[in-house]
Design a protein around this motif. Structure first.
Motif, PDB file in Angstrom:
ATOM      1  N   ALA A 351       0.878  -1.145  -0.171  1.00  0.00           N
ATOM      2  CA  ALA A 351       0.058  -0.031   0.177  1.00  0.00           C
ATOM      3  C   ALA A 351       0.878   1.247  -0.044  1.00  0.00           C
ATOM      4  CB  ALA A 351      -1.017   0.033   1.312  1.00  0.00           C
ATOM      5  N   VAL A 352       1.861   1.332   0.806  1.00  0.00           N
ATOM      6  CA  VAL A 352       2.930   2.439   0.987  1.00  0.00           C
ATOM      7  C   VAL A 352       3.609   2.483  -0.504  1.00  0.00           C
ATOM      8  CG1 VAL A 352       5.161   3.342   1.839  1.00  0.00           C
ATOM      9  CG2 VAL A 352       3.043   2.218   3.418  1.00  0.00           C
ATOM     10  N   ASP A 353       3.879   1.459  -1.113  1.00  0.00           N
ATOM     11  CA  ASP A 353       4.647   1.567  -2.518  1.00  0.00           C
ATOM     12  C   ASP A 353       3.689   2.063  -3.569  1.00  0.00           C
ATOM     13  OD1 ASP A 353       7.004   0.531  -1.394  1.00  0.00           O
ATOM     14  OD2 ASP A 353       6.776  -1.409  -2.221  1.00  0.00           O
ATOM     15  N   THR A 354       2.296   1.777  -3.578  1.00  0.00           N
ATOM     16  CA  THR A 354       1.603   2.476  -4.471  1.00  0.00           C
ATOM     17  C   THR A 354       1.302   3.685  -4.228  1.00  0.00           C
ATOM     18  OG1 THR A 354       0.195   0.140  -4.567  1.00  0.00           O
ATOM     19  CG2 THR A 354      -0.735   2.042  -5.307  1.00  0.00           C
ATOM     20  N   GLU A 359       2.460   9.457  -5.823  1.00  0.00           N
ATOM     21  CA  GLU A 359       3.068  10.519  -5.483  1.00  0.00           C
ATOM     22  C   GLU A 359       4.190  11.038  -6.461  1.00  0.00           C
ATOM     23  OE1 GLU A 359       5.950  12.871  -2.223  1.00  0.00           O
ATOM     24  OE2 GLU A 359       5.781  10.805  -2.433  1.00  0.00           O
ATOM     25  N   ARG A 360       4.980   9.938  -6.949  1.00  0.00           N
ATOM     26  CA  ARG A 360       5.962  10.437  -7.965  1.00  0.00           C
ATOM     27  C   ARG A 360       5.508  10.704  -9.100  1.00  0.00           C
ATOM     28  NH1 ARG A 360       8.546   4.920  -9.914  1.00  0.00           N
ATOM     29  NH2 ARG A 360       6.748   5.123 -11.507  1.00  0.00           N
ATOM     30  N   TRP A 365      -1.325  16.398  -7.784  1.00  0.00           N
ATOM     31  CA  TRP A 365      -2.628  15.820  -7.723  1.00  0.00           C
ATOM     32  C   TRP A 365      -2.880  15.037  -6.431  1.00  0.00           C
ATOM     33  CZ3 TRP A 365      -4.556  10.829  -7.164  1.00  0.00           C
ATOM     34  CH2 TRP A 365      -5.671  10.507  -7.420  1.00  0.00           C
ATOM     35  N   LEU A 366      -2.006  14.475  -5.687  1.00  0.00           N
ATOM     36  CA  LEU A 366      -2.231  13.446  -4.907  1.00  0.00           C
ATOM     37  C   LEU A 366      -2.743  14.509  -3.509  1.00  0.00           C
ATOM     38  CD1 LEU A 366      -2.369  10.523  -3.474  1.00  0.00           C
ATOM     39  CD2 LEU A 366       0.180  11.101  -3.033  1.00  0.00           C
ATOM     40  N   LEU A 393       4.240  10.453   3.554  1.00  0.00           N
ATOM     41  CA  LEU A 393       3.020  10.327   2.927  1.00  0.00           C
ATOM     42  C   LEU A 393       1.864  11.069   3.672  1.00  0.00           C
ATOM     43  CD1 LEU A 393       3.040   6.819   1.502  1.00  0.00           C
ATOM     44  CD2 LEU A 393       3.110   8.736   0.176  1.00  0.00           C
ATOM     45  N   ALA A 394       1.914  11.061   5.189  1.00  0.00           N
ATOM     46  CA  ALA A 394       1.059  11.629   6.079  1.00  0.00           C
ATOM     47  C   ALA A 394       1.384  13.136   5.865  1.00  0.00           C
ATOM     48  CB  ALA A 394       1.364  11.137   7.502  1.00  0.00           C
ATOM     49  N   ASP A 395       2.475  13.766   5.500  1.00  0.00           N
ATOM     50  CA  ASP A 395       2.562  14.922   5.638  1.00  0.00           C
ATOM     51  C   ASP A 395       2.166  15.482   3.938  1.00  0.00           C
ATOM     52  OD1 ASP A 395       3.695  15.540   7.923  1.00  0.00           O
ATOM     53  OD2 ASP A 395       5.907  15.278   7.305  1.00  0.00           O
ATOM     54  N   VAL A 396       2.295  14.592   2.907  1.00  0.00           N
ATOM     55  CA  VAL A 396       2.009  14.968   1.575  1.00  0.00           C
ATOM     56  C   VAL A 396       0.403  14.952   1.300  1.00  0.00           C
ATOM     57  CG1 VAL A 396       1.844  13.758  -0.641  1.00  0.00           C
ATOM     58  CG2 VAL A 396       3.844  13.903   0.676  1.00  0.00           C
TER      59      VAL A 396
END
Length: 401
Positions: A351-354, A359-360, A365-366, A393-396
């Motif tokens: 899930a984190v990789d996805t 994000e990349r 958009w994310l 990711l939490a920050d993003v």
């Protein structure tokens, strides 16, 4: 939604079905404590996903539980709203404002700027759009005023793209203004259908499920073509509306209606055959490419709404969305469904990789995706410690502290 009205309706329907609060909790998967708080009015809101679970367990449409739909669901605020304030001002301005500029706009010039704006939109370059879009809107307004034959269509395309961008960035009031202006100058039914498709998306993002369902269903019924005679453009417009019908029906716990709409959309996609995108469809998104792959992603979305993560992952293996262009919003939205399924099946690393891949590929958009925040919150809540990637990711996605 009104929490008191929701709680009252929940209690009435639960009792009519002969269920205790604990029985409803067991049937729906919603916690007993939340059901109690809703019925007692201690909780003043609940997510649409929770309402759908309760409605499915009670065998009623979600909209039967929702007493009154809210206005805007989590609209943009603060810096994010300020970023697009000039776009709202440009939409509100009259066509002659800015006409003191000596050089009048030309169709070729406005068309070229629109092409560049579309490129920025699809690549997720929101900074470039925030700078260029107000001027583009004013130029398109002036062109339509001075040269109606050449300018009205370009103005409608600018307005449509603006509405889609404002929907994506949660500037819902500005999106409404843009779509309303575009609808007033839509030249034919196909353009009207494309705008109805976009407005349905706006209503869904605002949490106005009943309105979204009614709009998509009405347009899909009115537009239904004869498959043997329909043009690819007609089939594409109808197919996209059917997917909106399916999206609203699945969220309203009407899975059979959603499945029927998807079957019809599949027939439309198969009849179209290999994707053929005209220059106009690439420019304005007025007729978007519609293929069986598009329908497959909607099937995965329906499976996720119905909390069938294994089905989502099975469909994802067939779709292989990472092969698609990274600038495609539907592809990125599908990958969020995949992330959700991975979280529910406790495939945390995957899930984190996805999410990192999204994000990349779509870094601007994310952060605007509330869905991404909700999915990551599910993962974070059950973890004792977070990896550096999870904290990043939490920050993003701006996960609340």
């Amino acid at each position: 939604m009104s929490a008191a009205s929701f709680g009252e309706r929940l209690q009435v329907i639960r009792k009519r079905r002969g269920l205790t609060q604990r029985g409803l909790a067991d049937e729906s998967g919603v916690s007993l404590s939340l059901i109690r708080k809703l019925e007692q009015g201690e909780r003043t809101d609940t997510r649409l996903e929770t309402a759908r679970k309760l409605a499915a367990a009670l065998s009623v449409p979600t909209t039967t539980l929702i007493a009154a739909e809210a206005g805007d669901a989590a609209p943009a605020q603060g810096v994010e709203a300020e970023r697009w304030a000039d776009v709202g001002s440009a939409l509100a301005a009259g066509p002659d404002e800015g006409s003191e500029i000596e050089e009048s706009p030309t169709a070729a010039g406005v068309g070229g700027e629109l092409d560049r704006a579309i490129s920025s939109y699809t690549s997720g370059d929101l900074g470039a759009l925030a700078t260029a879009l107000p001027r583009l809107i004013r130029d398109a307004n002036l062109l339509a005023e001075q040269h109606p034959a050449a300018g009205r269509m370009l103005r409608m395309e600018v307005l449509q793209m603006t509405g889609r961008l404002m929907t994506q960035t949660r500037n819902y009031g500005i999106a409404d203004t843009a779509f309303a202006a575009a609808e007033r100058i839509a030249p034919d039914e196909l353009h009207g259908a494309a705008l109805a498709n976009n407005r349905t998306w706006l209503l869904l993002r605002r949490g106005r499920l009943a309105e979204a369902s009614a709009l998509a269903t009405r347009w899909a019924d009115d537009l239904e073509p004869r498959l043997s005679r329909a043009t690819p453009a007609e089939l594409s417009a109808w197919g996209w509306l059917l997917l909106r019908v399916a999206a609203t029906a699945s969220r309203d716990a009407r899975s059979e209606e959603a499945a029927h709409a998807i079957r019809l959309a599949t027939a439309a996609a198969v009849t179209i055959g290999p994707a053929r995108a005209s220059s106009r469809s690439r420019r304005a998104g007025f007729i978007r490419v519609f293929t069986p792959l598009t329908v497959a992603m909607q099937r995965a979305e329906q499976a996720m709404v119905e909390e069938k993560p294994d089905a989502v992952l099975t469909l994802a293996d067939r779709i292989r969305a990472t092969r698609l262009p990274p600038t495609t919003a539907n592809r990125n939205r599908h990958l969020l469904d995949v992330t959700h399924a991975q979280v529910l099946t406790r495939q945390d690393t995957e899930a984190v990789d996805t999410l990192l891949r999204i994000e990349r590929d779509a870094p601007q958009w994310l952060p605007h995706q509330r869905y991404a925040r909700e999915v990551l919150a599910l993962l974070v809540q059950r973890r004792r410690t977070l990896t550096p990637e999870m904290r990043h990711l939490a920050d993003v996605v701006r996960l609340p502290l």
